[in-house]
Design a protein around this motif. Structure first.
Motif: not given
Length: 170
Positions: A73, A77, A81-82, A85, A88-89, A92
Motif C-alpha cells: 500500500d 493506494g 482501490d479502483e 475503494h 479498502l478505506k 485502512r
C-alpha cells in the motif's frame, strides 16, 4: 466480466521444492526481460514501478516458468482501490495494513507443475509481505471463475460483492 476482491487469511503451503527468487519490479516482462512496457499482456502500471514493489520469479530446469508481483500500500493506494475503494478505506481506517498480490503468471502446460508453481510463488510472497511489509491483509483482484481456487488454495475470503471491471479481465 465480473470480478471480486478477496482478502487473505494466513495459511502455509507445502515444503518448497522449486527455487523462487525475488527481484525489484522495473516494468520488465519477467519472461522475456523486455523493457518495452509490456508485462504479460500489457498490464504494466504505476504500482509496478514503486520502489517497494517486488516480483517473485520461479525457475524450473533453468527456465523461468512463473512470476508473481507484490505491491505494498502506498500514497497511490492499491490497484484494487479502483473497484473497491470504500472497502479498502474502511480496512485502512480500522488500522489494517494492506498489500496486493497481482500478475500471477505461469508458463507450463503441466497441470501439476502449474499448481506447484502457484503455491510456491504465493508462499514466497506471503513470507515476504509478513517479514518486510508487516501486513495484516493481502488483497487480490480475482475473476469470478478463479474465486474458488483462491478460497481453497489460499483461504481468501470475499471482501465485497462482485463488480464489473471495464476491461473485463484483471
Amino acid at each position: 466480466g465480473l470480478t471480486g476482491a478477496l482478502s487473505f487469511s494466513k495459511r502455509e503451503s507445502r515444503t518448497e521444492t522449486l527455487a523462487v527468487s525475488e527481484s525489484r519490479s522495473l516494468g520488465r516482462n519477467p519472461m522475456t526481460g523486455a523493457a518495452d512496457g509490456t508485462y504479460w499482456g500489457g498490464r504494466i502500471n504505476p504500482f509496478n514501478r514503486l520502489p517497494d514493489a517486488r516480483t517473485f520469479l520461479l525457475d524450473h530446469q533453468k527456465k523461468l516458468i512463473g512470476a508473481h508481483t507484490v505491491l505494498p500500500d502506498s500514497v497511490l493506494g492499491l490497484p484494487t482501490d479502483e473497484l473497491f475503494h470504500s472497502e479498502l478505506k474502511a480496512l485502512r481506517e480500522s488500522g489494517r495494513k494492506l498489500c496486493e498480490v497481482s500478475s500471477l503468471a505461469v508458463e507450463t502446460a503441466d497441470r501439476a507443475l502449474s499448481r506447484a508453481v502457484k503455491l510456491h510463488l504465493f508462499r514466497a510472497a506471503y513470507r515476504y509481505v509478513l517479514k518486510y511489509y508487516q501486513v495484516t491483509d493481502i488483497c487480490v483482484l480475482a475473476p469470478a471463475h478463479h474465486e474458488q481456487y483462491y478460497r481453497r488454495a489460499f483461504m481468501f475470503e470475499r471482501l465485497a460483492e462482485r463488480r464489473t471491471y471495464a476491461l473485463g479481465r484483471v
